[in-house]
Design an enzyme around this catalytic site. Structure first.
Site, mmCIF file in Angstrom:
data_model
loop_
_atom_site.group_PDB
_atom_site.id
_atom_site.type_symbol
_atom_site.label_atom_id
_atom_site.label_comp_id
_atom_site.label_asym_id
_atom_site.label_seq_id
_atom_site.Cartn_x
_atom_site.Cartn_y
_atom_site.Cartn_z
ATOM 1 N N GLY A 1 45.976 37.131 51.242
ATOM 2 C CA GLY A 1 44.599 36.806 50.891
ATOM 3 C C GLY A 1 44.268 35.394 51.317
ATOM 4 O O GLY A 1 45.019 34.738 52.046
ATOM 5 N N GLY A 2 43.094 34.918 50.860
ATOM 6 C CA GLY A 2 42.681 33.579 51.224
ATOM 7 C C GLY A 2 43.557 32.510 50.609
ATOM 8 O O GLY A 2 43.657 31.388 51.130
ATOM 9 N N ASP B 1 38.617 36.132 37.116
ATOM 10 C CA ASP B 1 38.701 36.975 38.324
ATOM 11 C C ASP B 1 39.373 38.302 37.975
ATOM 12 O O ASP B 1 40.272 38.767 38.687
ATOM 13 C CB ASP B 1 39.477 36.243 39.414
ATOM 14 C CG ASP B 1 39.290 36.907 40.785
ATOM 15 O OD1 ASP B 1 38.322 37.679 40.944
ATOM 16 O OD2 ASP B 1 40.105 36.655 41.682
#
Length: 650
Positions: free
Chosen positions: A294-295, A407
């Site tokens: 992911g980022g 999140d």
């Protein structure tokens, strides 16, 4: 008599040109002397000729004379004779014309009858001549009047046309003057408006000048006051500089204490790893072992100190990666819960985090049946809702600082070998400070750059940047609706709400989960819609409202399961059941010395050693052959068990 028409007159004319005049001039003997005129001028004369000797000659003379006067009166050529030129000759002609016969009749040889007849004829001739003369005079007068009238008419017509031209000119002049007048009027109005605007601007400028003068006076007064305060400000500046230095020193100390606290948490877990160990555990970060990306960075599956683990490597050059590293170490090093991913250790050198390995992947993959994995039953889905509610309640009630995950989504919910769910990825979670007004209320975390996954983010957090515990409640509501329907999160609340209102909830339920009991599905649908309300105030409270709905549903689902399932403990003060994580799969008792075997499951050390010493080389859970016989102490789980036991003793 007229010699010719006026238009044929010339000074060289010596003889008549008119046919009548020529005929009369060439006639036989006549006692009359004839004057021929044209345009008032005498052209010629015909003298007197021998008189007639008989009565027939006098008759012929009368007829010719009458015809001549008649023709003279009809001749258009004699109209132009002037009045002075016609009257006098005619009188002379009359005297000469009629004098001869009388003298001749007085001569001897004529009888009385002939004389009477001649006298009567002469009288009639004279009367006829008078009548002809009068008629001729009237005709000439009428013709002169007509000619005068025609001339006047022409003059009047010329005057009329002249008047018309003058009128047109005057009208054009009037139109032009009217246009000029209108233009002048418009110009005057414009000038008046400009003058009015100028007067208004003048008034405004005068008012501004007055205000500026007043402001100038105020400014001078303020300047004088400022001069008086300048020395005080300089003194305050020095004082603030001292306070700033003291604050910088205090901040450095707090930062040092924070790092020490993180180091202490790491040391308490005895989980400080080196970069070399992480590299060896992942075979130099082999792409084959990569299980996520992911980022933030990459996640690898590895074997560290004879234990299968998940290693997350954050980007070391990214400020976000450093922030996530410190945040996860600080949070997971402080809180322990069966439904939170256990942090085994960390490596500050490589910005690496080492977690327990959960073989069944994420809830997102299981809902999508990735890699042909079997779908989750409705009992397992109900239990996952229960476990997430338990984990969030624990985080939101954490002391001294509540924790908001921020999140929450299926990709961050991981499943172990028993499909027990655990919440992970605390990289953007936030610690909230307790409000001084109420022990139950917490202050809001504000940010201008909200972070998270859009479909699961609280709408009010997106619009205002305020993150509260109820932001996690919104995300939980979307996950509940996903577990019910198996659909994507976009507009899922609208779909479920529409189905509930129409009484067609069964049409949107995920058939792969099995036969949902309608009562339970309906309760979960209503709960999910309440949690996913757009307004934060209308969402239910986790501990008081959501928990009272989820707990009975979890117990009912456990009773209907085909095999026993162990629900995770909520860690609430009123919950006395032992969490399934704490129970040894072999002894079915709470573990005191948990160890991890080669199959990834945790057992009581005595139980797993007895299993291996009895000659077994397979896993007691999967019946698959074990890769080795080494055991690794699960110190993280042991710490959680001890903390849980301590809380329940209190």
């Amino acid at each position: 008599m007229g010699a010719a028409a006026d238009k044929h007159y010339s000074k060289k004319m010596k003889r008549p040109k008119s046919k009548t005049a020529l005929g009369l001039m060439e006639a036989e003997a006549s006692p009359c002397k004839i004057w021929f005129t044209c345009k008032g001028q005498l052209i010629c004369t015909r003298p007197t000729r021998t008189p007639l000797s008989s009565m027939d000659s006098w008759d012929e003379f009368g007829r010719r004379s009458q015809s001549s006067w008649y023709n003279l009166s009809r001749n258009d050529d004699a109209i132009s004779v002037s009045e002075s030129a016609t009257h006098h000759p005619m009188h002379e002609s009359d005297d000469d014309h009629f004098s001869s016969p009388f003298h001749e009749l007085e001569n001897p040889g004529a009888d009385a009858e002939m004389y009477g007849r001649l006298e009567e004829a002469l009288r009639e001739t004279q009367e006829s001549k008078k009548e002809v003369f009068e008629e001729s005079t009237k005709r000439r007068k009428a013709e002169l009047d007509l000619l005068s009238a025609l001339q006047k008419a022409k003059e009047l017509e010329k005057l009329y046309h002249h008047e018309i031209r003058q009128r047109k000119t005057i009208e054009e002049t009037l139109v032009r003057q009217a246009q000029e007048l209108e233009a002048t009027k418009i110009q005057c109005d414009t000038i008046y408006d400009q003058l009015h605007d100028a007067e208004e601007q003048k008034a405004v400028l005068e008012q501004r000048m007055t205000e500026m003068e007043s402001a100038l006076r105020d400014g001078e007064e303020k300047l004088a006051t400022s001069k008086c305060l300048l020395e005080a400000l300089q003194a305050d500046k020095e004082k603030l500089q001292q306070e700033r230095d003291a604050a910088a020193t205090a901040a450095a100390e707090l930062r040092q204490k924070s790092e020490q606290r993180i180091s202490m948490a790491t040391e308490a877990l005895n989980t400080e790893f080196s970069a070399v160990e992480l590299e060896q555990a992942t075979r130099s970060f082999d792409e084959v072992l990569k299980i996520g990306e992911g980022g933030f960075g990459c996640v690898y599956k590895g074997s560290l100190r004879s234990t299968t683990v998940a290693i997350k490597l954050l980007h070391p050059k990214s400020l976000q990666g450093q922030s996530e590293f410190n945040q996860e170490v600080a949070v997971l090093g402080r809180v322990r819960h069966p439904n939170l991913v256990a942090l085994i250790g960390s490596c500050r050198e490589a910005f690496g985090l080492v977690y327990e390995y959960l073989p069944n992947g994420s809830l997102e993959d299981r809902l999508a049946c990735a890699n042909d994995t079997p779908p989750l039953t409705w009992q397992v889905r109900t239990r996952i809702i229960y476990e997430m509610c338990s984990a969030l309640t624990f985080l939101h009630s954490n002391k001294p600082h509540p924790v908001v995950h921020g999140d929450l989504k299926p990709a961050n919910i991981l499943l172990d070998a028993n499909l027990v769910s655990k919440l992970g990825d605390f990289g953007i979670c936030r610690l909230l400070t307790q409000s001084g007004t109420s022990t139950a209320a917490t202050t809001l975390y504000r940010t201008t750059t909200p972070r998270g996954t859009f479909a699961y983010m609280d709408p009010e957090f997106l619009s205002s940047g305020e993150l509260t515990p109820r932001s996690d409640v919104y995300s939980l509501g979307i996950i509940i609706l996903q577990l019910l329907t198996g659909r994507r999160p976009q507009k899922i609340a609208e779909v479920v709400e529409d189905a509930v209102e129409k009484g067609e909830l069964h049409t949107v339920l995920d058939p792969s989960a099995g036969a949902w009991p309608f009562v339970q599905a309906n309760q979960l649908a209503h709960l999910g819609l309440r949690c996913a309300e757009m307004s934060r105030r209308r969402r239910p409270d986790l501990a008081r409202e959501v928990w009272t709905v989820v707990e009975p549903l979890m117990k009912a689902a456990s009773l209907t399961a085909r095999r026993p399932t162990f629900a995770a403990s909520s860690a609430l003060p009123d919950e006395a059941s032992t969490p399934s994580y704490f129970v040894c799969p072999i002894f079915q008792e709470m573990m005191n010395d948990p160890h991890i075997a080669a199959d990834g499951f945790t057992y009581e050390a005595e139980a797993i050693r007895g299993w291996l010493d009895s000659g077994h080389d397979t896993s007691p859970m999967t019946n698959l052959k074990l890769a080795h016989r080494e055991l690794t102490p699960n110190r993280g789980l042991r710490s959680v068990i001890l903390e849980w036991q301590q809380q329940h003793r209190q």
